[in-house]
Design a protein around this motif. Sequence first.
Motif, PDB file in Angstrom:
ATOM      1  N   LEU A   1      88.298 107.548 114.243  1.00 55.31           N
ATOM      2  CA  LEU A   1      87.703 107.255 115.549  1.00 55.31           C
ATOM      3  C   LEU A   1      86.324 107.883 115.749  1.00 55.31           C
ATOM      4  CD1 LEU A   1      90.855 107.492 117.823  1.00 55.31           C
ATOM      5  CD2 LEU A   1      89.570 105.437 117.217  1.00 55.31           C
ATOM      6  N   VAL A   2      85.936 108.812 114.880  1.00 56.30           N
ATOM      7  CA  VAL A   2      84.601 109.419 114.974  1.00 56.30           C
ATOM      8  C   VAL A   2      83.600 108.417 114.402  1.00 56.30           C
ATOM      9  CG1 VAL A   2      83.127 111.334 114.257  1.00 56.30           C
ATOM     10  CG2 VAL A   2      85.551 111.731 114.741  1.00 56.30           C
TER      11      VAL A   2
ATOM     12  N   LEU B   1      87.992  98.051 109.592  1.00 59.05           N
ATOM     13  CA  LEU B   1      88.349  97.963 108.183  1.00 59.05           C
ATOM     14  C   LEU B   1      89.047  99.230 107.703  1.00 59.05           C
ATOM     15  CD1 LEU B   1      85.218  96.179 106.696  1.00 59.05           C
ATOM     16  CD2 LEU B   1      87.518  95.249 106.967  1.00 59.05           C
ATOM     17  N   ALA B   2      88.600 100.377 108.176  1.00 54.73           N
ATOM     18  CA  ALA B   2      89.254 101.633 107.801  1.00 54.73           C
ATOM     19  C   ALA B   2      90.682 101.663 108.332  1.00 54.73           C
ATOM     20  CB  ALA B   2      88.456 102.826 108.318  1.00 54.73           C
TER      21      ALA B   2
ATOM     22  N   TRP C   1      94.643 110.704 109.770  1.00 53.08           N
ATOM     23  CA  TRP C   1      93.405 109.940 109.623  1.00 53.08           C
ATOM     24  C   TRP C   1      93.032 109.166 110.879  1.00 53.08           C
ATOM     25  CZ3 TRP C   1      89.702 110.799 106.434  1.00 53.08           C
ATOM     26  CH2 TRP C   1      89.974 111.437 105.236  1.00 53.08           C
ATOM     27  N   ILE C   2      93.976 108.927 111.759  1.00 56.37           N
ATOM     28  CA  ILE C   2      93.678 108.120 112.950  1.00 56.37           C
ATOM     29  C   ILE C   2      92.571 108.741 113.802  1.00 56.37           C
ATOM     30  CG2 ILE C   2      94.644 107.204 115.105  1.00 56.37           C
ATOM     31  CD1 ILE C   2      97.278 106.788 113.497  1.00 56.37           C
ATOM     32  N   PRO C   3      92.676 110.010 114.230  1.00 60.85           N
ATOM     33  CA  PRO C   3      91.560 110.559 115.027  1.00 60.85           C
ATOM     34  C   PRO C   3      90.281 110.731 114.228  1.00 60.85           C
ATOM     35  CG  PRO C   3      93.212 112.252 114.614  1.00 60.85           C
ATOM     36  CD  PRO C   3      93.778 110.955 114.117  1.00 60.85           C
TER      37      PRO C   3
ATOM     38  N   GLN D   1      79.498  98.976 113.422  1.00 60.18           N
ATOM     39  CA  GLN D   1      80.289 100.205 113.509  1.00 60.18           C
ATOM     40  C   GLN D   1      81.740  99.887 113.848  1.00 60.18           C
ATOM     41  OE1 GLN D   1      81.854 102.063 116.190  1.00 60.18           O
ATOM     42  NE2 GLN D   1      82.451 103.498 114.606  1.00 60.18           N
ATOM     43  N   ALA D   2      81.969  98.977 114.765  1.00 59.63           N
ATOM     44  CA  ALA D   2      83.331  98.593 115.136  1.00 59.63           C
ATOM     45  C   ALA D   2      84.036  97.928 113.953  1.00 59.63           C
ATOM     46  CB  ALA D   2      83.303  97.655 116.340  1.00 59.63           C
ATOM     47  N   ALA D   3      83.328  97.092 113.206  1.00 61.04           N
ATOM     48  CA  ALA D   3      83.917  96.445 112.029  1.00 61.04           C
ATOM     49  C   ALA D   3      84.256  97.474 110.951  1.00 61.04           C
ATOM     50  CB  ALA D   3      82.954  95.397 111.473  1.00 61.04           C
TER      51      ALA D   3
END
Length: 70
Positions: free
Chosen positions: A54-55, A29-30, A49-51, A23-25
């Motif tokens: 983060l979901v 990547l996003a 797109w930043i927040p 999930q972190a990877a």
Amino acid sequence: MTGSKKELNPGQQVAVGVVGLVQAAFAFLAFWDLWHRDAREVKWSKPAWIPIILVNWIGPAAYFLFGIKR
């Protein structure tokens, strides 16, 4: 009242760790793609797109599916 603490066995701990790393990877990547992509290639604004990214799971998937102009 007894405190029944449920602990994970070693196999479950490894599985949770692997899922967390994946999930972190995916989020990394996003973010990496968002940072390196030109703003004209991204739907909406890049700061929007930043927040969303983060979901967990949903944000990065939404970015890759809907956020990149094709």
